[in-house]
Scaffold this motif. Structure first.
Motif, PDB file in Angstrom:
ATOM      1  N   GLU A 125      31.166  33.353  19.023  1.00  6.76           N
ATOM      2  CA  GLU A 125      31.423  31.913  18.899  1.00  6.76           C
ATOM      3  C   GLU A 125      30.275  31.113  19.494  1.00  6.76           C
ATOM      4  O   GLU A 125      29.871  30.075  18.959  1.00  6.76           O
ATOM      5  CB  GLU A 125      32.735  31.546  19.586  1.00  6.76           C
ATOM      6  N   GLN A 129      27.759  28.547  17.487  1.00  7.48           N
ATOM      7  CA  GLN A 129      28.149  27.185  17.854  1.00  7.48           C
ATOM      8  C   GLN A 129      27.285  26.170  17.106  1.00  7.48           C
ATOM      9  O   GLN A 129      26.062  26.207  17.154  1.00  7.48           O
ATOM     10  CB  GLN A 129      28.005  26.980  19.368  1.00  7.48           C
ATOM     11  N   GLY A 132      28.033  26.510  10.850  1.00  7.70           N
ATOM     12  CA  GLY A 132      29.119  26.974  10.003  1.00  7.70           C
ATOM     13  C   GLY A 132      30.455  26.981  10.719  1.00  7.70           C
ATOM     14  O   GLY A 132      30.599  26.520  11.855  1.00  7.70           O
ATOM     15  N   ASP A 133      31.450  27.525  10.067  1.00  6.09           N
ATOM     16  CA  ASP A 133      32.812  27.597  10.592  1.00  6.09           C
ATOM     17  C   ASP A 133      33.112  29.046  10.933  1.00  6.09           C
ATOM     18  O   ASP A 133      33.751  29.767  10.161  1.00  6.09           O
ATOM     19  CB  ASP A 133      33.794  27.046   9.549  1.00  6.09           C
ATOM     20  N   ARG A 135      34.779  32.261  12.557  1.00  2.74           N
ATOM     21  CA  ARG A 135      36.089  32.685  13.049  1.00  2.74           C
ATOM     22  C   ARG A 135      36.219  34.198  12.958  1.00  2.74           C
ATOM     23  O   ARG A 135      35.486  34.851  12.203  1.00  2.74           O
ATOM     24  CB  ARG A 135      37.213  32.045  12.211  1.00  2.74           C
ATOM     25  N   LEU A 143      32.604  33.150   7.964  1.00  2.01           N
ATOM     26  CA  LEU A 143      32.158  31.761   7.951  1.00  2.01           C
ATOM     27  C   LEU A 143      32.968  31.079   6.856  1.00  2.01           C
ATOM     28  O   LEU A 143      32.832  31.417   5.687  1.00  2.01           O
ATOM     29  CB  LEU A 143      30.654  31.667   7.691  1.00  2.01           C
ATOM     30  N   GLY A 144      33.847  30.166   7.261  1.00  3.76           N
ATOM     31  CA  GLY A 144      34.825  29.631   6.317  1.00  3.76           C
ATOM     32  C   GLY A 144      35.850  30.708   6.034  1.00  3.76           C
ATOM     33  O   GLY A 144      36.516  31.195   6.924  1.00  3.76           O
ATOM     34  N   TYR A 203      22.817  30.270   6.601  1.00  2.00           N
ATOM     35  CA  TYR A 203      23.271  29.502   7.760  1.00  2.00           C
ATOM     36  C   TYR A 203      22.321  29.565   8.946  1.00  2.00           C
ATOM     37  O   TYR A 203      22.251  28.615   9.727  1.00  2.00           O
ATOM     38  CB  TYR A 203      24.648  30.009   8.220  1.00  2.00           C
TER      39      TYR A 203
END
Length: 268
Positions: A125, A129, A132-133, A135, A143-144, A203
């Motif tokens: 994370e 930071q 992208g997203d 998780r 990412l997403g 990214y």
């Protein structure tokens, strides 16, 4: 003594080994040897591997996971590694990051699969930071809703290994060597490989990812840089690697099993 110095002095040590283009089978042998014969913590970063290679988990079945006829025709190596997890095809576009740690290396971390996975996601994370997203979805980094990092683990009585193959880039044709697995994460939602994965290079740059990863590791450990030439193992320690290449004969048998299963299903 400054507060930051006191905090850093409480961090455990970890050896940092940076490699470039080391064949994945050689890397797996090194990781397993460190896991089983060393008493130190290690982080290994291998920037790419030479030739496209399929790597299955320890319980993976080639007839269920690999397009065997294409693999045999194009002479794609298939490895069964010493850790669990799914099947990947790796090449020069893959970045590998591995943690090999004593069970008490991370304070409060239980040496079970999910706690280790959750801890690793906190580390990454920080890497992603503002990018992208990021998780952790089930056992994948996404990412997403697209996977870019696959994880596998092995846990022994006193130590554990958690390693990740990151898709910085990939060749579309290589994905054709993999079958759609019978067991897939729910979030995949039956998507094919190209709809399910993404490229990290869209990214973050390769050097930036590696540097940010090292910085994040440095917030959990005190880093000690090592080279492959200076690694020392306990004298007299015995080690036989369990990661290995599947032979053409084994792949041929798997092909026969796949053909037999397909014929049987058509007769039902």
């Amino acid at each position: 003594m400054a507060v930051s110095q006191i905090r850093n002095s409480a961090l455990p040590f970890i050896n940092l080994l940076r490699l470039k283009g080391v064949p994945i089978l050689q890397q797996l042998h090194l990781e397993e040897r460190i896991l089983r014969t060393s008493a130190e913590n290690w982080c290994i970063i291998n920037d790419g591997t030479i030739d496209p290679t399929i790597v299955m988990g320890i319980s993976g079945k080639a007839e269920e996971l690999v397009e065997i006829e294409s693999v045999l025709r194009d002479e794609i190596p298939v490895i069964r590694r010493f850790t669990g997890g799914g099947t990947v095809i790796v090449d020069q576009g893959t970045i590998f990051v591995t943690f090999i740690c004593n069970k008490d290396a991370v304070p409060g971390l239980q040496s079970y699969p999910q706690p280790i996975m959750s801890w690793s996601s906190l580390l990454y994370e920080k890497v992603f930071q503002g990018i992208g997203d990021f998780r952790l979805r089930e056992n994948d980094y996404v990412l997403g809703n697209r996977k870019f990092g696959g994880n596998a683990q092995s846990i022994t009585k006193n130590r554990w290994v958690h390693h990740t193959s990151f898709l910085w880039d990939y060749q579309i044709t290589n994905m054709g060597y993999l079958k759609h697995p019978k067991r897939a994460p729910d979030y995949r939602q039956a998507r094919d490989h190209l709809e399910f994965i993404c490229r990290m290079k869209d990214y973050i740059s390769r050097p930036n990812f590696i540097n940010r990863t090292i910085d994040s590791v440095g917030s959990h450990f005190l880093l000690k840089s090592q080279s492959a030439e200076t690694i020392q193992f306990p004298p007299g320690s015995k080690f036989e690697p369990s990661s290995r290449l599947l032979t053409s004969h084994e792949l041929g048998e798997a092909s026969f099993k796949s053909l037999t299963a397909n014929t049987a299903s058509q007769l039902l």
